[in-house]
Structure formats: C-alpha cells, structure tokens
Design an enzyme around this catalytic site. Structure first.
Site, PDB file in Angstrom:
ATOM      1  N   LYS A  85       0.823  -1.213   0.000  1.00 42.43           N
ATOM      2  CA  LYS A  85       0.000   0.000   0.000  1.00 42.43           C
ATOM      3  C   LYS A  85       0.859   1.267   0.000  1.00 42.43           C
ATOM      4  O   LYS A  85       0.662   2.159  -0.819  1.00 42.43           O
ATOM      5  CB  LYS A  85      -0.912   0.004   1.232  1.00 42.43           C
ATOM      6  CG  LYS A  85      -1.564   1.344   1.508  1.00 42.43           C
ATOM      7  CD  LYS A  85      -2.476   1.302   2.699  1.00 42.43           C
ATOM      8  CE  LYS A  85      -1.866   1.724   4.005  1.00 42.43           C
ATOM      9  NZ  LYS A  85      -1.683   3.166   4.182  1.00 42.43           N
ATOM     10  N   ASN A  86       1.814   1.345   0.930  1.00 45.11           N
ATOM     11  CA  ASN A  86       2.550   2.593   1.083  1.00 45.11           C
ATOM     12  C   ASN A  86       3.519   2.864  -0.061  1.00 45.11           C
ATOM     13  O   ASN A  86       3.961   3.991  -0.239  1.00 45.11           O
ATOM     14  CB  ASN A  86       3.277   2.615   2.430  1.00 45.11           C
ATOM     15  CG  ASN A  86       2.302   2.805   3.581  1.00 45.11           C
ATOM     16  OD1 ASN A  86       1.121   3.104   3.352  1.00 45.11           O
ATOM     17  ND2 ASN A  86       2.777   2.626   4.795  1.00 45.11           N
ATOM     18  N   CYS A  93      -5.441   8.606   9.636  1.00 45.28           N
ATOM     19  CA  CYS A  93      -5.666   7.895  10.891  1.00 45.28           C
ATOM     20  C   CYS A  93      -5.301   8.807  12.066  1.00 45.28           C
ATOM     21  O   CYS A  93      -4.367   9.593  11.975  1.00 45.28           O
ATOM     22  CB  CYS A  93      -4.771   6.664  10.976  1.00 45.28           C
ATOM     23  SG  CYS A  93      -5.317   5.315   9.948  1.00 45.28           S
ATOM     24  N   ARG A 119       0.427  14.861  13.279  1.00 47.40           N
ATOM     25  CA  ARG A 119       1.168  14.507  12.049  1.00 47.40           C
ATOM     26  C   ARG A 119       1.390  15.757  11.212  1.00 47.40           C
ATOM     27  O   ARG A 119       0.771  15.955  10.179  1.00 47.40           O
ATOM     28  CB  ARG A 119       0.414  13.427  11.281  1.00 47.40           C
ATOM     29  CG  ARG A 119       0.284  12.166  12.092  1.00 47.40           C
ATOM     30  CD  ARG A 119      -0.421  11.078  11.336  1.00 47.40           C
ATOM     31  NE  ARG A 119       0.444  10.397  10.382  1.00 47.40           N
ATOM     32  CZ  ARG A 119       0.061   9.341   9.680  1.00 47.40           C
ATOM     33  NH1 ARG A 119      -1.152   8.870   9.806  1.00 47.40           N
ATOM     34  NH2 ARG A 119       0.889   8.758   8.847  1.00 47.40           N
ATOM     35  N   ASP A 133       3.909   0.418  12.175  1.00 44.38           N
ATOM     36  CA  ASP A 133       2.673  -0.127  11.595  1.00 44.38           C
ATOM     37  C   ASP A 133       2.409  -1.577  12.012  1.00 44.38           C
ATOM     38  O   ASP A 133       1.380  -2.149  11.640  1.00 44.38           O
ATOM     39  CB  ASP A 133       2.716  -0.019  10.059  1.00 44.38           C
ATOM     40  CG  ASP A 133       2.489   1.414   9.600  1.00 44.38           C
ATOM     41  OD1 ASP A 133       2.105   2.261  10.430  1.00 44.38           O
ATOM     42  OD2 ASP A 133       2.690   1.693   8.398  1.00 44.38           O
ATOM     43  N   ARG A 141      -9.057   0.428   4.518  1.00 46.51           N
ATOM     44  CA  ARG A 141      -8.123   1.347   3.866  1.00 46.51           C
ATOM     45  C   ARG A 141      -6.870   0.616   3.413  1.00 46.51           C
ATOM     46  O   ARG A 141      -6.247   1.011   2.433  1.00 46.51           O
ATOM     47  CB  ARG A 141      -7.663   2.429   4.860  1.00 46.51           C
ATOM     48  CG  ARG A 141      -8.717   3.389   5.251  1.00 46.51           C
ATOM     49  CD  ARG A 141      -8.156   4.367   6.213  1.00 46.51           C
ATOM     50  NE  ARG A 141      -7.164   5.168   5.513  1.00 46.51           N
ATOM     51  CZ  ARG A 141      -6.896   6.424   5.790  1.00 46.51           C
ATOM     52  NH1 ARG A 141      -7.545   7.022   6.757  1.00 46.51           N
ATOM     53  NH2 ARG A 141      -5.997   7.070   5.121  1.00 46.51           N
TER      54      ARG A 141
HETATM   55  C1  UD1 Z   1       4.353   6.695   6.547  1.00 50.93           C
HETATM   56  C2  UD1 Z   1       3.376   5.563   6.330  1.00 50.93           C
HETATM   57  C3  UD1 Z   1       2.771   5.116   7.655  1.00 50.93           C
HETATM   58  C4  UD1 Z   1       3.873   4.788   8.640  1.00 50.93           C
HETATM   59  C5  UD1 Z   1       4.872   5.929   8.756  1.00 50.93           C
HETATM   60  C6  UD1 Z   1       6.069   5.599   9.629  1.00 50.93           C
HETATM   61  C7  UD1 Z   1       2.467   6.016   4.161  1.00 50.93           C
HETATM   62  C8  UD1 Z   1       1.285   6.371   3.354  1.00 50.93           C
HETATM   63  N1  UD1 Z   1       2.314   6.010   5.465  1.00 50.93           N
HETATM   64  O1  UD1 Z   1       3.616   7.796   7.077  1.00 50.93           O
HETATM   65  O2  UD1 Z   1       1.966   3.965   7.406  1.00 50.93           O
HETATM   66  O3  UD1 Z   1       3.305   4.548   9.908  1.00 50.93           O
HETATM   67  O4  UD1 Z   1       5.383   6.284   7.454  1.00 50.93           O
HETATM   68  O5  UD1 Z   1       6.713   4.465   9.153  1.00 50.93           O
HETATM   69  O6  UD1 Z   1       3.517   5.703   3.626  1.00 50.93           O
HETATM   70  N2  UD1 Z   1       6.754  14.215  11.261  1.00 50.93           N
HETATM   71  C9  UD1 Z   1       6.956  15.528  11.607  1.00 50.93           C
HETATM   72  N3  UD1 Z   1       6.982  16.460  10.596  1.00 50.93           N
HETATM   73  C10 UD1 Z   1       6.827  16.125   9.298  1.00 50.93           C
HETATM   74  C11 UD1 Z   1       6.619  14.769   8.958  1.00 50.93           C
HETATM   75  C12 UD1 Z   1       6.595  13.841   9.963  1.00 50.93           C
HETATM   76  O7  UD1 Z   1       7.108  15.865  12.779  1.00 50.93           O
HETATM   77  O8  UD1 Z   1       6.871  17.016   8.433  1.00 50.93           O
HETATM   78  C13 UD1 Z   1       6.690  13.203  12.330  1.00 50.93           C
HETATM   79  C14 UD1 Z   1       5.282  12.604  12.425  1.00 50.93           C
HETATM   80  O9  UD1 Z   1       4.460  13.402  13.240  1.00 50.93           O
HETATM   81  C15 UD1 Z   1       5.540  11.267  13.043  1.00 50.93           C
HETATM   82  C16 UD1 Z   1       6.919  10.895  12.479  1.00 50.93           C
HETATM   83  O10 UD1 Z   1       7.486  12.097  11.977  1.00 50.93           O
HETATM   84  O11 UD1 Z   1       5.622  11.356  14.448  1.00 50.93           O
HETATM   85  C17 UD1 Z   1       6.877   9.852  11.362  1.00 50.93           C
HETATM   86  O12 UD1 Z   1       6.116  10.338  10.289  1.00 50.93           O
HETATM   87  P1  UD1 Z   1       6.452   9.949   8.773  1.00 50.93           P
HETATM   88  O13 UD1 Z   1       7.643   9.060   8.722  1.00 50.93           O
HETATM   89  O14 UD1 Z   1       6.468  11.203   7.991  1.00 50.93           O
HETATM   90  O15 UD1 Z   1       5.182   9.097   8.396  1.00 50.93           O
HETATM   91  P2  UD1 Z   1       4.253   9.246   7.129  1.00 50.93           P
HETATM   92  O16 UD1 Z   1       5.066   9.468   5.911  1.00 50.93           O
HETATM   93  O17 UD1 Z   1       3.141  10.166   7.424  1.00 50.93           O
END
Ligand code: UD1
Length: 450
Positions: A52-53, A147, A152, A337, A429
């Site tokens: 999915k991701n 979610c 985030r 995850d 999802r």
């Molecule tokens: C992706 C995955 C999700 C997985 C996550 C971590 C997808 C669609 N989703 O989510 O399933 O759980 O990676 O492996 O691929 N953060 C910040 N600022 C930012 C971006 C992130 O502070 O600009 C923080 C977030 O709040 C969180 C952490 O970084 O605490 C990890 O987020 P991130 O790695 O960005 O996850 P996603 O890409 O949203």
C-alpha cells in the site's frame, strides 16, 4: 447528499463512500462488521497484496511522468481508490486495466489543487505536493487528514521545499507552495520522515543541480520510489541508506513505463503475528523476507520457529508465546505499523512485556478495546505495559484506526467466543480481502451488515 459528498462520490467513479456515510442514492450505508469465532489455529499458505505505502507514492509519482505509467500488483483497497480520486481531481486519467493493474496518464495541463474532500480523507494525499511542484511549479493543498495516531505535521516536507527554493504560505487550513525555479540543496531532516523524504525526492528530480537528503528515511518503500523515478528518467541514488543524492535532470523521459510493486511487508507481518497468536503453522509466500527482519527476530525471541526461503517464510507457533519488550523505531527497527499487532500478540504471552512507541505520539488508542477483551494493559507515556493473560474473551469492539483494526482481528482469532469488530472503514483502507485470506487459513471470520 451534499454537494461536497456528491463531488467525492463522482471523483471515486461513482463508488459509495462508506466513511462519508452516504451512497450515490444519498441513503445512509449499512454498518459493516467482522464477526470472528476465536480458537482456530491458522494453517496453510497465504500471499500478501502489493505494498500500500509504495503504491500510493508511485501513483503520485506518475504525475511527474510525460507518458503512460502502468503499475502492477496494486491492491484493491480504499486508500488506492481515494488516491485514484485525488489524481483524477488533478486531471489525470486513471483506469484499472485488470484486477491489479493501474494505468495512469498525467496530461500536460495538470491541475495544481488536489480535491479537498479526498485530501481530508487520506493523509497520503500530501504526497502529490512534491510531484506537482516539480511538474507545475505550484501546488495548493488542504491540510491532510488520515488515521488519528498522533500529531502529524508536514513541517519537514515544507522546510525541504523551501530549501529547494520554493515559497510556502499557510492560510486558512491550506498550504500553498510555489517556485519559479527549484535549485538543488543540502537538506538535513530533523527526523527521518518517510513522507518528507519522498516528497523532497520528488520535488528535486528536475531541480537545477544536486540535492542531498541526509538523515533520510530508509524504508523499502523509499527504494521503490527511487527505482520508479529512475525508470522515468530521474537520477537518484542512495535510497535505503540515510543519504540520498538526486542529480536534477532538465526533463524526464517521454516513454511509457511498466512497474511491478513490491509485496506489502506490513500485511506480511500481520499474517505472521496472526499465526503466532493462534499457535498456527503458516507459510507466507511471494514476499521479501528481508523486509520483515525485525519482526522475524522478535517472533523467534518469543518462541516461534521460523524457516526462511528466498521469497517465503514459514512460521510455526507455540501454544503460548513468551513475553518480550519491543521498541518501535524507524526502518530497519521494529515498524510502528506492526506495533498494535505485536501488542495484541503479547496480551497472551507468559510474563510481562513493555512496548515503546517512538515514531508516533499517540498510537495506543486501541488499548481500551483490548482491555474489554480481557487483556491487562497499562499505558504510561510512550509505553504500553502488557501483563500476559492465559485467556481472552470475545467482545464488541471498535477499530479506531487501520492497524489497530488488524490488532483487534488478531486478538479475536484467539479469544474465546465471538468477537464483533466495527470501524471497518479503517481496516478496509489498507487490507485487501483480509477476512477471505484469513478464512483461507482456517479462521472462522465473516463480514456482515446491520
Ligand atoms: C508513513 C506511512 C505510515 C507509517 C509511517 C512511519 C504512508 C502512506 N504512510 O507515514 O503507514 O506509519 O510512514 O513508518 O507511507 N513528522 C513531523 N513532521 C513532518 C513529517 C513527519 O514531525 O513534516 C513526524 C510525524 O508526526 C511522526 C513521524 O514524523 O511522528 C513519522 O512520520 P512519517 O515518517 O512522515 O510518516 P508518514 O510518511 O506520514
């Protein structure tokens, strides 16, 4: 039906939107639930769908392409349907060529504003930003939803765009990013965010000069994105390590590409944990075992026998696992995850386990539901302390998010009596034909409607 919902239904090709509570006829949709009779040991063989991701990001990456992109091994899950709606809302042609094959063609006059009603639905919509910025030089996006697993923000994405020379304005819940010209830069991420790494990579492919992303995320999905972009004509290397180098090219190729997505490591892990909780014996086939190494090691530690082949693994589980501590980290650490699912398993372990979540702020909202089924769990700050119990009992529970939904299913497979799970809009999802696959392994699980 409101105009807002009508537009969402239209973008999704006339499919009912379960989460918006409407159908095309405007009638409240029946609530779907899963009913599980616990106690069956899982046996047999199962294959996960495409990741999915990875798929979601390859779909957004297709917006950068000048020709047709064929993506194979695509799961028919709701997040993919939502992303199809987002791409169509931007003017791309997206069609299912076959059961698992998507064809995407982005026109030259692609839009720059993704449809709000779908962006609210799915956080991954934020991944259109990088591709739109490199293709159009501008993008406007409603702050995304998704979610509820903690704060985030997208500050790291935006700082990255700014470092490449873009201007960022946040106003009334919208983010506007624009750049006349993007220039390569050295970017050090404060945290190895998956989404920020992917978005910056996407924006940098046609920037002038070289971009270096340090402290980049190392997840396998990042390597997928690198490979996909390189097939489109980008020059990226280093994905899978913490330093990624993107040499900007003036223009991507004009040719078509045909790409097959890797198997889903989180779905793989979910089946492994489901086997472990039921004392089962299951082969998970058509996978990349290296992608689930942290889980293999943890499941062995708690007493499972695991045999590993080139593209499969077999897990033979004891009747009751031992306790263990789990620390969630970014890849190659234990994945967030799979945190709810491993917590589910440890509810029946012999002894006390401590699960510490270091990626998301509040990913223990499902714990109350497990407690309702007889689990003994206390949450303290970023940790869940789980005192293993011998028996769990079936109950009516609600899935507060996608992976929590999987955790509830896992517990239901072991619990005595009937477990009824509501909140399937989250589970749907990310898991394709989940209950059918589990039923194929001998689980007593059905979906019904009330
Ligand atoms: C992706 C995955 C999700 C997985 C996550 C971590 C997808 C669609 N989703 O989510 O399933 O759980 O990676 O492996 O691929 N953060 C910040 N600022 C930012 C971006 C992130 O502070 O600009 C923080 C977030 O709040 C969180 C952490 O970084 O605490 C990890 O987020 P991130 O790695 O960005 O996850 P996603 O890409 O949203």
């Amino acid at each position: 039906m409101t105009d807002y919902n009508r537009r969402a239904v239209e973008l999704l090709g006339g499919k009912p939107m379960v989460d918006l509570g409407v159908t095309e006829a405007g009638i409240q949709k029946a609530v779907e639930r899963l009913k599980i009779v616990g106690g069956n040991r899982l046996r047999g063989s199962v294959s996960p769908s495409g990741a999915k991701n990875a798929v979601l990001k390859l779909m957004t990456a297709s917006l950068s392409a000048h020709n047709l992109c064929i993506i194979r091994n695509v799961p028919r899950i709701r997040d993919v349907e939502t992303m199809i709606g987002v791409l169509r809302g931007l003017g791309a042609e997206v069609n299912w060529e076959d059961e698992t094959v998507l064809a995407i063609k982005a026109p030259n006059d692609l839009g720059f504003c993704a449809p709000d009603e779908l962006v609210r639905e799915m956080r991954a919509s934020v991944q259109v930003m990088g591709p739109l910025l490199s293709r159009n030089g501008r993008v406007k996006l409603f702050q995304p939803g998704g979610c509820v697993i903690g704060q985030r923000p997208i500050d790291l994405h935006l700082k990255g765009f700014q470092a490449l020379g873009a201007e960022v304005v946040e106003d009334h819940g919208y983010v506007y990013v624009q750049a006349k010209k993007l220039r390569g830069a050295e970017i050090h991420l404060d945290f190895p965010s998956v989404g920020a790494t992917e978005n910056i990579m996407a924006a940098a492919i046609v920037a002038e000069g070289t971009t270096v992303i340090r402290n980049a995320a190392k997840e396998p999905e990042i390597i997928e994105e690198q490979n996909f972009y390189n097939r489109l004509g980008a020059r990226i290397r280093g994905a899978g390590t913490d330093t990624i180098r993107i040499e900007g090219v003036p223009r991507l190729y004009d040719r078509e590409i045909d790409y097959t997505v890797i198997p889903d490591r989180i779905e793989t892990g979910t089946f492994m944990i489901a086997t472990a909780i039921t004392g089962g014996d299951v082969t998970v086939a058509d996978i990349i075992p290296e992608h689930v190494e942290a889980l293999i090691s943890k499941l062995r530690e708690v007493g499972n026998y695991i045999e590993i082949g080139e593209d499969w693994l077999r897990i033979v589980a004891p009747n009751r696992v031992k306790a263990a501590d789990v620390t969630v980290l970014t890849h190659p650490g234990f994945p967030t995850d799979l945190q709810p699912q491993i917590t589910a398993l440890l509810t029946i372990a012999q002894g006390t386990s401590v699960i510490t979540e270091n990626v998301f702020g509040s990913r223990f909202r499902y714990v109350d539901e497990l407690v309702r089924m007889g689990a003994m769990i206390r949450v303290e700050s970023r940790s869940a302390i789980v005192k293993g119990v011998e028996n769990l009992s079936g109950a009516m529970v609600f899935a507060p998010d996608l992976r929590a939904g999987a955790a509830l299913v896992i517990v239901g497979l072991r619990a005595e009596g009937i477990t009824v799970i509501e909140g399937l809009q989250y589970l749907d999802r990310g898991y394709e034909r989940f209950e059918q696959k589990l039923a194929g392994l001998g689980a007593d699980i059905v979906r019904d409607r009330i």
